[in-house]
Write a protein that holds these residues in place. Structure first.
Motif, PDB file in Angstrom:
ATOM      1  N   PHE A  31       0.791  -1.216   0.000  1.00 25.55           N
ATOM      2  CA  PHE A  31       0.000   0.000   0.000  1.00 25.55           C
ATOM      3  C   PHE A  31       0.822   1.264   0.000  1.00 25.55           C
ATOM      4  CE2 PHE A  31      -2.159  -2.937   3.014  1.00 25.55           C
ATOM      5  CZ  PHE A  31      -3.080  -3.413   2.109  1.00 25.55           C
ATOM      6  N   GLU A  32       0.242   2.244  -0.655  1.00 24.72           N
ATOM      7  CA  GLU A  32       0.573   3.619  -0.328  1.00 24.72           C
ATOM      8  C   GLU A  32      -0.706   4.159   0.281  1.00 24.72           C
ATOM      9  OE1 GLU A  32       2.008   5.663  -3.746  1.00 24.72           O
ATOM     10  OE2 GLU A  32       3.922   4.608  -3.686  1.00 24.72           O
ATOM     11  N   CYS A  33      -0.589   4.947   1.340  1.00 25.97           N
ATOM     12  CA  CYS A  33      -1.773   5.513   1.981  1.00 25.97           C
ATOM     13  C   CYS A  33      -2.581   6.294   0.945  1.00 25.97           C
ATOM     14  CB  CYS A  33      -1.368   6.418   3.138  1.00 25.97           C
ATOM     15  SG  CYS A  33      -2.744   7.395   3.798  1.00 25.97           S
ATOM     16  N   ILE A  98     -11.593   3.360  -0.929  1.00 21.03           N
ATOM     17  CA  ILE A  98     -12.664   2.499  -1.457  1.00 21.03           C
ATOM     18  C   ILE A  98     -12.442   2.253  -2.950  1.00 21.03           C
ATOM     19  CG2 ILE A  98     -15.136   2.406  -1.997  1.00 21.03           C
ATOM     20  CD1 ILE A  98     -15.603   3.862   0.723  1.00 21.03           C
ATOM     21  N   LEU A  99     -12.058   3.294  -3.671  1.00 19.33           N
ATOM     22  CA  LEU A  99     -11.796   3.141  -5.110  1.00 19.33           C
ATOM     23  C   LEU A  99     -10.632   2.179  -5.358  1.00 19.33           C
ATOM     24  CD1 LEU A  99     -12.266   6.827  -6.356  1.00 19.33           C
ATOM     25  CD2 LEU A  99     -13.809   4.887  -6.745  1.00 19.33           C
ATOM     26  N   ALA A 100      -9.616   2.257  -4.490  1.00 19.54           N
ATOM     27  CA  ALA A 100      -8.462   1.356  -4.615  1.00 19.54           C
ATOM     28  C   ALA A 100      -8.889  -0.096  -4.407  1.00 19.54           C
ATOM     29  CB  ALA A 100      -7.389   1.749  -3.609  1.00 19.54           C
ATOM     30  N   LEU A 101      -9.747  -0.312  -3.416  1.00 23.76           N
ATOM     31  CA  LEU A 101     -10.252  -1.662  -3.137  1.00 23.76           C
ATOM     32  C   LEU A 101     -11.146  -2.153  -4.270  1.00 23.76           C
ATOM     33  CD1 LEU A 101     -10.875  -4.106  -1.243  1.00 23.76           C
ATOM     34  CD2 LEU A 101     -12.683  -2.707  -0.238  1.00 23.76           C
ATOM     35  N   LYS A 102     -11.966  -1.258  -4.767  1.00 24.46           N
ATOM     36  CA  LYS A 102     -13.020  -1.636  -5.707  1.00 24.46           C
ATOM     37  C   LYS A 102     -12.501  -1.758  -7.148  1.00 24.46           C
ATOM     38  CE  LYS A 102     -17.852  -0.213  -6.199  1.00 24.46           C
ATOM     39  NZ  LYS A 102     -18.831   0.726  -5.631  1.00 24.46           N
ATOM     40  N   TYR A 103     -11.754  -0.771  -7.570  1.00 22.51           N
ATOM     41  CA  TYR A 103     -11.325  -0.742  -8.977  1.00 22.51           C
ATOM     42  C   TYR A 103      -9.817  -0.869  -9.153  1.00 22.51           C
ATOM     43  CZ  TYR A 103     -16.054   1.094  -9.519  1.00 22.51           C
ATOM     44  OH  TYR A 103     -17.410   1.260  -9.467  1.00 22.51           O
ATOM     45  N   GLY A 104      -9.055  -0.663  -8.080  1.00 22.68           N
ATOM     46  CA  GLY A 104      -7.605  -0.685  -8.208  1.00 22.68           C
ATOM     47  C   GLY A 104      -6.987  -2.049  -7.959  1.00 22.68           C
ATOM     48  N   GLY A 105      -7.828  -3.042  -7.677  1.00 24.55           N
ATOM     49  CA  GLY A 105      -7.323  -4.389  -7.437  1.00 24.55           C
ATOM     50  C   GLY A 105      -6.583  -4.540  -6.119  1.00 24.55           C
ATOM     51  N   ILE A 106      -6.737  -3.561  -5.215  1.00 27.72           N
ATOM     52  CA  ILE A 106      -6.018  -3.621  -3.937  1.00 27.72           C
ATOM     53  C   ILE A 106      -6.865  -4.400  -2.930  1.00 27.72           C
ATOM     54  CG2 ILE A 106      -4.735  -2.289  -2.209  1.00 27.72           C
ATOM     55  CD1 ILE A 106      -3.751  -1.642  -4.960  1.00 27.72           C
ATOM     56  N   LYS A 107      -6.939  -5.700  -3.176  1.00 28.90           N
ATOM     57  CA  LYS A 107      -7.754  -6.581  -2.324  1.00 28.90           C
ATOM     58  C   LYS A 107      -7.297  -6.538  -0.864  1.00 28.90           C
ATOM     59  CE  LYS A 107      -9.102 -11.448  -2.046  1.00 28.90           C
ATOM     60  NZ  LYS A 107      -8.777 -12.813  -2.499  1.00 28.90           N
ATOM     61  N   ALA A 108      -5.986  -6.380  -0.689  1.00 30.07           N
ATOM     62  CA  ALA A 108      -5.406  -6.424   0.656  1.00 30.07           C
ATOM     63  C   ALA A 108      -5.822  -5.228   1.522  1.00 30.07           C
ATOM     64  CB  ALA A 108      -3.883  -6.494   0.560  1.00 30.07           C
ATOM     65  N   ALA A 109      -6.533  -4.260   0.938  1.00 32.93           N
ATOM     66  CA  ALA A 109      -7.039  -3.133   1.735  1.00 32.93           C
ATOM     67  C   ALA A 109      -8.266  -3.530   2.548  1.00 32.93           C
ATOM     68  CB  ALA A 109      -7.397  -1.958   0.820  1.00 32.93           C
ATOM     69  N   ALA A 110      -8.891  -4.639   2.171  1.00 34.85           N
ATOM     70  CA  ALA A 110     -10.165  -5.020   2.787  1.00 34.85           C
ATOM     71  C   ALA A 110     -10.101  -5.238   4.307  1.00 34.85           C
ATOM     72  CB  ALA A 110     -10.737  -6.250   2.087  1.00 34.85           C
ATOM     73  N   PRO A 111      -9.077  -5.926   4.827  1.00 38.40           N
ATOM     74  CA  PRO A 111      -9.078  -6.143   6.282  1.00 38.40           C
ATOM     75  C   PRO A 111      -9.080  -4.837   7.092  1.00 38.40           C
ATOM     76  CG  PRO A 111      -7.552  -7.650   5.225  1.00 38.40           C
ATOM     77  CD  PRO A 111      -8.018  -6.708   4.160  1.00 38.40           C
ATOM     78  N   GLN A 112      -8.256  -3.890   6.687  1.00 36.05           N
ATOM     79  CA  GLN A 112      -8.213  -2.636   7.448  1.00 36.05           C
ATOM     80  C   GLN A 112      -9.538  -1.874   7.344  1.00 36.05           C
ATOM     81  OE1 GLN A 112      -5.172   0.263   6.371  1.00 36.05           O
ATOM     82  NE2 GLN A 112      -5.968   1.679   7.899  1.00 36.05           N
ATOM     83  N   LEU A 113     -10.075  -1.798   6.127  1.00 38.87           N
ATOM     84  CA  LEU A 113     -11.344  -1.093   5.942  1.00 38.87           C
ATOM     85  C   LEU A 113     -12.481  -1.839   6.656  1.00 38.87           C
ATOM     86  CD1 LEU A 113     -10.981  -0.022   2.195  1.00 38.87           C
ATOM     87  CD2 LEU A 113     -10.628   1.385   4.241  1.00 38.87           C
ATOM     88  N   GLY A 114     -12.416  -3.168   6.617  1.00 33.17           N
ATOM     89  CA  GLY A 114     -13.409  -3.977   7.330  1.00 33.17           C
ATOM     90  C   GLY A 114     -13.338  -3.763   8.830  1.00 33.17           C
ATOM     91  N   ASP A 115     -12.120  -3.625   9.346  1.00 32.86           N
ATOM     92  CA  ASP A 115     -11.953  -3.373  10.784  1.00 32.86           C
ATOM     93  C   ASP A 115     -12.544  -2.017  11.183  1.00 32.86           C
ATOM     94  OD1 ASP A 115     -10.764  -5.781  11.155  1.00 32.86           O
ATOM     95  OD2 ASP A 115      -8.711  -5.019  11.374  1.00 32.86           O
ATOM     96  N   MET A 116     -12.390  -1.029  10.309  1.00 32.21           N
ATOM     97  CA  MET A 116     -12.963   0.288  10.592  1.00 32.21           C
ATOM     98  C   MET A 116     -14.483   0.207  10.663  1.00 32.21           C
ATOM     99  SD  MET A 116     -10.475   2.420   8.042  1.00 32.21           S
ATOM    100  CE  MET A 116     -11.066   4.051   8.346  1.00 32.21           C
TER     101      MET A 116
END
Ligand SMILES: [Zn+2]
Ligand SMILES: [Zn+2]
Length: 251
Positions: A31-33, A98-116
């Motif tokens: 990730f980049e923030c 959200i855009l990174a998760l949804k369209y950027g293929g950054i699947k690995a963002a899901a756990p952090q966003l899910g935790d929030m």
């Protein structure tokens, strides 16, 4: 050099290492923030402090901007869900994440966003016997490789101890992308009757919490709620990371 991201500092190395190096770095630092570009998390601790929370006045049903207690859209159309709740407005860093998760293929963002989302639900509980994601059509899921709503929902269910039914709802037909559609009416027509409760799901008398990444017009959530209510669900609350229409004039 605190303002220089790790990826930038490693850029010369990356250049030398070529494609192989880039792949390795992406594995080590996926990730980049989404807010400041720093490495490590999809939203760094500093940027997490500054996320845009919902602002009043907003509709008590759908959380969109509204000077009256219930917005015009909810008053006119009669929503099938009980309400939409979300920690954030769909803008800035959370929107980029959200855009990174949804369209950027950054699947690995899901756990952090899910935790929030799980933290928000723990602080703001909703009645829920079952937790389910907004479904994605099988062909789109194949293209993307995952349903981001399912990844978020799974995390929330685990963290909050709510029974998770990932296949409770299914898309019966593929709908066109919402982004290019001009009006709320078009969007509503586009998603109408595109969702059904799967044979395996038994929702009779159950209180369902429906999870999606973002609530825009609410028409997708409303159609999911309609299918669940027809199948006998006692209530349907929607939980999303962000609401697009929380500011005057929408997103
Ligand atoms: Zn940041
Ligand atoms: Zn509303």
């Amino acid at each position: 050099m605190a303002d220089v991201s790790l990826k930038e500092r490693l850029a010369p190395l990356q250049h030398l290492a070529g494609r192989a190096g880039r792949t390795l770095l992406d594995v080590l630092y996926p990730f980049e923030c989404a807010g400041c570009g720093g490495s490590g998390k999809i939203i760094c601790d500093g940027c997490a402090e500054d996320l845009a929370e919902l602002v009043a006045p907003y509709c008590r049903v759908c959380s969109a901007y509204s000077v009256s207690e219930i917005c015009q859209a909810c008053a006119q159309s009669g929503r099938r869900f009980e309400g939409v709740r979300a920690p954030f407005r769909y803008e800035g860093t959370i929107r980029q994440a959200i855009l990174a998760l949804k369209y950027g293929g950054i699947k690995a963002a899901a756990p952090q966003l899910g935790d929030m989302l799980a933290c928000y639900l723990q602080a703001n509980p909703l009645p829920g016997d079952i937790l389910a994601p907004v479904p994605m059509h099988a062909s789109r899921r194949r293209e993307r490789g995952y349903n981001q709503a399912e990844l978020l929902a799974r995390r929330v269910a685990e963290r909050c101890g709510i029974p998770f039914q990932p296949d409770l709802l299914v898309r019966t037909r593929r709908v066109d992308a919402q982004a290019g559609m001009s009006s709320a009416v078009n969007r509503a027509a586009n998603v109408a009757d595109s969702v059904a409760v799967s044979q395996r799901g038994d929702v009779s008398g159950q209180r369902v919490v429906l999870v999606d990444d973002v609530a825009t017009t609410g028409s997708t959530l409303d159609n999911c709620a309609a299918a669940l209510k027809e199948a006998g669900a006692a209530s349907v609350w929607c939980l999303t990371l962000a609401v697009a229409g929380n500011r005057r004039g929408g997103e």
